[in-house]
Design a protein around this motif. Structure first.
Motif, PDB file in Angstrom:
ATOM      1  N   CYS A  47      27.147 -27.207 -15.433  1.00  0.00           N
ATOM      2  CA  CYS A  47      25.778 -26.709 -15.252  1.00  0.00           C
ATOM      3  C   CYS A  47      24.776 -27.705 -15.847  1.00  0.00           C
ATOM      4  O   CYS A  47      25.014 -28.295 -16.904  1.00  0.00           O
ATOM      5  CB  CYS A  47      25.671 -25.367 -15.978  1.00  0.00           C
ATOM      6  N   CYS A  56      24.953 -24.876 -22.255  1.00  0.00           N
ATOM      7  CA  CYS A  56      25.768 -24.101 -21.313  1.00  0.00           C
ATOM      8  C   CYS A  56      27.072 -24.840 -21.042  1.00  0.00           C
ATOM      9  O   CYS A  56      27.079 -26.063 -20.891  1.00  0.00           O
ATOM     10  CB  CYS A  56      24.998 -23.881 -20.000  1.00  0.00           C
ATOM     11  N   CYS A  69      24.384 -23.163 -13.237  1.00  0.00           N
ATOM     12  CA  CYS A  69      25.452 -22.190 -13.027  1.00  0.00           C
ATOM     13  C   CYS A  69      24.852 -20.827 -12.695  1.00  0.00           C
ATOM     14  O   CYS A  69      23.640 -20.627 -12.809  1.00  0.00           O
ATOM     15  CB  CYS A  69      26.315 -22.091 -14.284  1.00  0.00           C
ATOM     16  N   CYS A  72      22.702 -19.376 -15.588  1.00  0.00           N
ATOM     17  CA  CYS A  72      21.418 -20.054 -15.827  1.00  0.00           C
ATOM     18  C   CYS A  72      20.450 -19.863 -14.663  1.00  0.00           C
ATOM     19  O   CYS A  72      19.231 -19.893 -14.857  1.00  0.00           O
ATOM     20  CB  CYS A  72      21.648 -21.532 -16.104  1.00  0.00           C
TER      21      CYS A  72
HETATM   22 ZN    ZN Z   1      24.502 -22.648 -17.090  1.00  0.00          ZN
END
Ligand code: ZN
Ligand code: ZN
Ligand code: ZN
Length: 358
Positions: A47, A56, A69, A72
């Motif tokens: 991500c 992340c 991702c 997120c």
């Molecule tokens: Zn993420």
């Protein structure tokens, strides 16, 4: 939480970004529910919030057009990263948020982003009261807002003491607000006479009690005397919606805690502890719903395993000089509310029509 292993056999945790044994970078693949090595031709990419900001460790297909991702992508607002302190606090927030998303998906609840599905989807606003003093943690129409300052341990502990809470965590905030979101998504649209809606009233009370007045009373006078016999926390006694949110948060806490212990190989039956026996009615669903004796027994066994494990966890935390890790008691009425939360989890986990695949 499951136990994760690297391809080399080393044990990893949910937040791992690197395997110290084989020296590979690793990340979590939310679709397969496993930790994988990041390799040039492995087909997965990290991500962008991991690449750029190190907040992340989730992965997505290398071929995907998106850069973030699925967790997120649910962010609508993130903190001002020009201030280094915000980056550190934001990382803690994202970790708690991913853990919530993990548990909900594990239960089987689909979580569309609000950008994809404006009606049923979910979005997050992560905002600091230092940049916007009017911000409060809460849920409104599929948007969960969290105050970034709560990721500052000192700030959160001061709030915890002032509010007279036993425990106050970021993950607890996310779990609590997820309950308000799920209530709106799955229960608010049912007819007043729908059994699932009537079951809610039977366990939690009439949700049309004036919310603002109820919360005003709570903050002025504190929780009602004797709340311990019917509620999991004092705050839960303020209003049926808050009772539900505290109960659901607690249900997720037990689900995650028990799964973690058991995936690490801790088995209640091997413990030198008498099993805490809850009365059979602790596992009953509200009378409006079909009686499910086998499912009730299964639920009770699950809850009893957790109560045993939590006693051990409390002893261990006392052993290392800390206060009790699990400062809660579960009376029969609370067990019955958790039973209904478990029932909803099953129904919502099966109901794929309410969300788009994420
Ligand atoms: Zn993420
Ligand atoms: Zn490894
Ligand atoms: Zn609430």
């Amino acid at each position: 939480m499951q136990r994760f292993t690297c391809a080399c056999g080393h044990i990893l945790v949910f937040g791992s970004t690197h395997c110290p044994k084989c020296d590979h970078d690793v990340g979590y693949d939310p679709d397969r529910g496993v930790m994988v090595r990041l390799e040039p031709k492995g087909g997965m990419k990290l991500c962008e919030n991991g690449v750029k900001h190190k907040v992340c460790n989730w992965l997505l297909s290398a071929a995907a057009p998106e850069k973030l991702c699925l967790a997120c992508r649910m962010n609508r607002t993130i903190p001002d990263l020009n201030w280094g302190r915000n980056l550190m606090l934001w990382g803690k927030m994202e970790m708690a948020k991913r853990r919530l998303i993990y548990t909900l998906r594990r239960i089987g609840i689909t979580l569309p982003s609000k950008a994809m599905n404006p009606k049923a989807g979910l979005a997050f606003d992560i905002v600091s009261t230092l940049s916007n003093p009017t911000v409060t943690t809460g849920h409104l129409n599929g948007v969960i807002t969290v105050n970034l300052e709560e990721a500052d341990d000192t700030y959160r502990q001061i709030n915890r003491q002032q509010l007279g809470e036993n425990s106050r965590t970021l993950l607890g905030h996310f779990r609590h607000e997820s309950a308000h979101y799920l209530w709106q998504r799955f229960l608010s649209e049912l007819s007043w006479e729908d059994p699932l809606r009537m079951a809610f009233r039977e366990r939690f009370g009439d949700e049309w009690v004036d919310y603002a007045v109820a919360l005003g009373n709570h903050y002025q006078k504190g929780p009602v005397a004797g709340w311990e016999t019917s509620f999991i926390t004092g705050y839960a006694a303020s209003h049926p919606w808050e009772d539900w949110a505290e109960t659901w948060a607690h249900y997720l806490q037990i689900t995650d805690g028990l799964e973690t212990c058991e995936s690490m190989g801790i088995q209640v039956r091997h413990m030198a502890l008498p099993l805490v026996m809850l009365p059979v009615e602790a596992g009953f669903l509200p009378t409006i719903l079909k009686h499910e004796p086998a499912a009730n027994d299964e639920f009770l066994a699950w809850l009893q395993r957790w109560i045993c494990l939590s006693k051990v966890l409390n002893e261990v935390s006392n052993s290392i000089g800390e206060s009790e890790l699990y400062p809660y008691a579960i009376p029969v009425k609370v067990a019955q509310k958790l039973r209904l939360a478990h029932h909803y989890a099953k129904v919502w986990g099966l109901d794929k029509s309410k969300g788009t695949k994420v």
